[in-house]
Write a protein that holds these residues in place. Structure first.
Motif, PDB file in Angstrom:
ATOM      1  N   GLY A  41      -1.420 -15.964 -55.494  1.00 56.78           N
ATOM      2  CA  GLY A  41      -0.529 -15.859 -56.623  1.00 56.78           C
ATOM      3  C   GLY A  41       0.575 -16.872 -56.798  1.00 56.78           C
ATOM      4  N   GLY A  42       0.355 -17.996 -57.355  1.00 54.20           N
ATOM      5  CA  GLY A  42       1.396 -18.925 -57.726  1.00 54.20           C
ATOM      6  C   GLY A  42       2.088 -19.645 -56.581  1.00 54.20           C
ATOM      7  N   GLN A  43       1.708 -19.356 -55.354  1.00 58.90           N
ATOM      8  CA  GLN A  43       2.321 -20.019 -54.208  1.00 58.90           C
ATOM      9  C   GLN A  43       1.872 -21.485 -54.180  1.00 58.90           C
ATOM     10  OE1 GLN A  43       1.265 -18.158 -50.517  1.00 58.90           O
ATOM     11  NE2 GLN A  43       2.347 -19.643 -49.251  1.00 58.90           N
ATOM     12  N   ASP A  44       2.807 -22.386 -53.869  1.00 58.59           N
ATOM     13  CA  ASP A  44       2.461 -23.799 -53.738  1.00 58.59           C
ATOM     14  C   ASP A  44       1.445 -23.941 -52.607  1.00 58.59           C
ATOM     15  OD1 ASP A  44       2.310 -26.540 -53.631  1.00 58.59           O
ATOM     16  OD2 ASP A  44       4.332 -26.830 -52.843  1.00 58.59           O
ATOM     17  N   GLN A  45       0.306 -24.531 -52.892  1.00 58.63           N
ATOM     18  CA  GLN A  45      -0.791 -24.599 -51.931  1.00 58.63           C
ATOM     19  C   GLN A  45      -0.881 -25.937 -51.198  1.00 58.63           C
ATOM     20  OE1 GLN A  45      -2.977 -21.925 -51.193  1.00 58.63           O
ATOM     21  NE2 GLN A  45      -1.298 -20.928 -52.244  1.00 58.63           N
ATOM     22  N   LEU A  46       0.012 -26.882 -51.476  1.00 56.50           N
ATOM     23  CA  LEU A  46      -0.080 -28.203 -50.873  1.00 56.50           C
ATOM     24  C   LEU A  46      -0.110 -28.129 -49.346  1.00 56.50           C
ATOM     25  CD1 LEU A  46      -0.157 -31.276 -51.036  1.00 56.50           C
ATOM     26  CD2 LEU A  46       2.348 -31.235 -51.140  1.00 56.50           C
ATOM     27  N   GLY A  47       0.806 -27.399 -48.751  1.00 50.51           N
ATOM     28  CA  GLY A  47       0.852 -27.291 -47.292  1.00 50.51           C
ATOM     29  C   GLY A  47      -0.428 -26.696 -46.723  1.00 50.51           C
ATOM     30  N   PHE A  48      -0.962 -25.680 -47.389  1.00 54.32           N
ATOM     31  CA  PHE A  48      -2.215 -25.054 -46.952  1.00 54.32           C
ATOM     32  C   PHE A  48      -3.364 -26.057 -47.010  1.00 54.32           C
ATOM     33  CE2 PHE A  48      -6.004 -22.475 -48.283  1.00 54.32           C
ATOM     34  CZ  PHE A  48      -6.271 -21.924 -47.031  1.00 54.32           C
ATOM     35  N   HIS A  49      -3.464 -26.781 -48.121  1.00 48.68           N
ATOM     36  CA  HIS A  49      -4.535 -27.760 -48.273  1.00 48.68           C
ATOM     37  C   HIS A  49      -4.421 -28.867 -47.228  1.00 48.68           C
ATOM     38  CE1 HIS A  49      -4.771 -26.491 -52.757  1.00 48.68           C
ATOM     39  NE2 HIS A  49      -5.460 -25.684 -51.982  1.00 48.68           N
ATOM     40  N   LEU A  50      -3.207 -29.345 -46.998  1.00 50.97           N
ATOM     41  CA  LEU A  50      -3.014 -30.378 -45.984  1.00 50.97           C
ATOM     42  C   LEU A  50      -3.344 -29.863 -44.584  1.00 50.97           C
ATOM     43  CD1 LEU A  50       0.236 -32.102 -47.307  1.00 50.97           C
ATOM     44  CD2 LEU A  50      -2.107 -33.004 -47.372  1.00 50.97           C
ATOM     45  N   ALA A  51      -3.023 -28.592 -44.333  1.00 51.46           N
ATOM     46  CA  ALA A  51      -3.347 -28.000 -43.028  1.00 51.46           C
ATOM     47  C   ALA A  51      -4.857 -27.945 -42.813  1.00 51.46           C
ATOM     48  CB  ALA A  51      -2.733 -26.598 -42.907  1.00 51.46           C
ATOM     49  N   VAL A  52      -5.585 -27.568 -43.852  1.00 50.33           N
ATOM     50  CA  VAL A  52      -7.049 -27.518 -43.748  1.00 50.33           C
ATOM     51  C   VAL A  52      -7.609 -28.919 -43.507  1.00 50.33           C
ATOM     52  CG1 VAL A  52      -9.183 -27.027 -45.013  1.00 50.33           C
ATOM     53  CG2 VAL A  52      -7.279 -25.405 -45.108  1.00 50.33           C
ATOM     54  N   LEU A  53      -7.123 -29.913 -44.263  1.00 50.74           N
ATOM     55  CA  LEU A  53      -7.598 -31.283 -44.060  1.00 50.74           C
ATOM     56  C   LEU A  53      -7.230 -31.802 -42.678  1.00 50.74           C
ATOM     57  CD1 LEU A  53      -6.926 -32.947 -47.525  1.00 50.74           C
ATOM     58  CD2 LEU A  53      -9.148 -32.562 -46.434  1.00 50.74           C
ATOM     59  N   THR A  54      -6.058 -31.423 -42.181  1.00 51.12           N
ATOM     60  CA  THR A  54      -5.654 -31.814 -40.838  1.00 51.12           C
ATOM     61  C   THR A  54      -6.617 -31.222 -39.815  1.00 51.12           C
ATOM     62  OG1 THR A  54      -3.329 -32.006 -41.477  1.00 51.12           O
ATOM     63  CG2 THR A  54      -3.787 -31.712 -39.128  1.00 51.12           C
ATOM     64  N   ASN A  55      -6.951 -29.959 -39.984  1.00 53.55           N
ATOM     65  CA  ASN A  55      -7.845 -29.287 -39.036  1.00 53.55           C
ATOM     66  C   ASN A  55      -9.255 -29.843 -39.051  1.00 53.55           C
ATOM     67  OD1 ASN A  55      -6.565 -25.856 -39.089  1.00 53.55           O
ATOM     68  ND2 ASN A  55      -5.846 -27.638 -37.994  1.00 53.55           N
ATOM     69  N   ILE A  56      -9.779 -30.227 -40.212  1.00 50.52           N
ATOM     70  CA  ILE A  56     -11.157 -30.726 -40.242  1.00 50.52           C
ATOM     71  C   ILE A  56     -11.235 -32.236 -40.082  1.00 50.52           C
ATOM     72  CG2 ILE A  56     -11.988 -28.799 -41.609  1.00 50.52           C
ATOM     73  CD1 ILE A  56     -12.152 -30.660 -44.018  1.00 50.52           C
ATOM     74  N   GLY A  57     -10.156 -32.944 -40.365  1.00 46.06           N
ATOM     75  CA  GLY A  57     -10.140 -34.405 -40.289  1.00 46.06           C
ATOM     76  C   GLY A  57     -10.763 -35.027 -41.530  1.00 46.06           C
ATOM     77  N   LEU A  58     -10.228 -36.154 -41.924  1.00 46.98           N
ATOM     78  CA  LEU A  58     -10.707 -36.802 -43.144  1.00 46.98           C
ATOM     79  C   LEU A  58     -12.127 -37.333 -43.001  1.00 46.98           C
ATOM     80  CD1 LEU A  58      -7.442 -38.638 -44.232  1.00 46.98           C
ATOM     81  CD2 LEU A  58      -8.377 -36.479 -45.102  1.00 46.98           C
ATOM     82  N   LEU A  59     -12.506 -37.766 -41.801  1.00 47.25           N
ATOM     83  CA  LEU A  59     -13.880 -38.248 -41.618  1.00 47.25           C
ATOM     84  C   LEU A  59     -14.889 -37.133 -41.826  1.00 47.25           C
ATOM     85  CD1 LEU A  59     -13.509 -40.691 -38.595  1.00 47.25           C
ATOM     86  CD2 LEU A  59     -14.011 -41.269 -40.973  1.00 47.25           C
ATOM     87  N   SER A  60     -14.577 -35.954 -41.348  1.00 43.68           N
ATOM     88  CA  SER A  60     -15.472 -34.817 -41.565  1.00 43.68           C
ATOM     89  C   SER A  60     -15.517 -34.451 -43.047  1.00 43.68           C
ATOM     90  CB  SER A  60     -15.018 -33.616 -40.734  1.00 43.68           C
ATOM     91  OG  SER A  60     -15.883 -32.527 -40.947  1.00 43.68           O
ATOM     92  N   ALA A  61     -14.365 -34.468 -43.687  1.00 46.15           N
ATOM     93  CA  ALA A  61     -14.326 -34.135 -45.115  1.00 46.15           C
ATOM     94  C   ALA A  61     -15.156 -35.115 -45.936  1.00 46.15           C
ATOM     95  CB  ALA A  61     -12.873 -34.117 -45.606  1.00 46.15           C
ATOM     96  N   ILE A  62     -15.045 -36.391 -45.617  1.00 43.33           N
ATOM     97  CA  ILE A  62     -15.785 -37.394 -46.394  1.00 43.33           C
ATOM     98  C   ILE A  62     -17.284 -37.323 -46.126  1.00 43.33           C
ATOM     99  CG2 ILE A  62     -15.672 -39.374 -44.827  1.00 43.33           C
ATOM    100  CD1 ILE A  62     -14.897 -41.071 -47.261  1.00 43.33           C
ATOM    101  N   ARG A  63     -17.671 -36.894 -44.922  1.00 42.29           N
ATOM    102  CA  ARG A  63     -19.103 -36.762 -44.609  1.00 42.29           C
ATOM    103  C   ARG A  63     -19.770 -35.668 -45.438  1.00 42.29           C
ATOM    104  NH1 ARG A  63     -17.242 -37.235 -38.907  1.00 42.29           N
ATOM    105  NH2 ARG A  63     -17.655 -39.392 -38.342  1.00 42.29           N
ATOM    106  N   HIS A  64     -19.002 -34.721 -45.910  1.00 39.19           N
ATOM    107  CA  HIS A  64     -19.560 -33.577 -46.619  1.00 39.19           C
ATOM    108  C   HIS A  64     -19.366 -33.641 -48.131  1.00 39.19           C
ATOM    109  CE1 HIS A  64     -20.559 -31.708 -42.843  1.00 39.19           C
ATOM    110  NE2 HIS A  64     -19.349 -32.014 -42.411  1.00 39.19           N
ATOM    111  N   THR A  65     -18.919 -34.786 -48.617  1.00 36.31           N
ATOM    112  CA  THR A  65     -18.796 -35.004 -50.057  1.00 36.31           C
ATOM    113  C   THR A  65     -19.332 -36.383 -50.381  1.00 36.31           C
ATOM    114  OG1 THR A  65     -16.547 -35.860 -49.795  1.00 36.31           O
ATOM    115  CG2 THR A  65     -16.750 -33.528 -50.340  1.00 36.31           C
TER     116      THR A  65
END
Length: 115
Positions: A41-65
């Protein structure tokens, strides 16, 4: 006395952990799906999104897109930055021209790889 907030998680190439304070600050207490989006509900999600990207790493994220999506994101972000550069118009145009050539080269490589 003011309560300090933890810094935003900073995604890196490889996966990394976040602090417990970042977890408490940026993870929604209740994760919901609303109109196809994860959040709460309306909560700023930037920190959450950055936390998820931190946990998976950008290399993993790019491999799956698709690489072309990352190029599109890079193109948009660099053009935003170039639009605000405080430089002589000739310098700004030269930077844009160099970026256009680089993006054309990267696009050609990515198109070849995605065939």
């Amino acid at each position: 006395m003011t309560q300090s907030h933890p810094s935003l998680p900073q995604p890196q190439l490889e996966k990394a952990g976040i602090t417990f304070e970042q977890y408490l600050e940026f993870t929604p207490e209740k994760l919901e799906l609303s109109n196809g989006y994860l959040g709460y509900g309306g909560q700023d999600q930037l920190g959450f999104h950055l936390a998820v990207l931190t946990n998976i790493g950008l290399l993993s994220a790019i491999r799956h897109t698709g690489l072309s999506l990352w190029l599109e994101a890079l193109d948009r972000r660099v053009r935003e930055k170039l639009a605000t550069v405080n430089a002589d118009p000739e310098v700004a145009q030269a930077l844009l021209n160099r970026f256009d050539r680089a993006m054309a080269d990267l696009t050609a490589v990515v198109e070849y790889l995605e065939e």
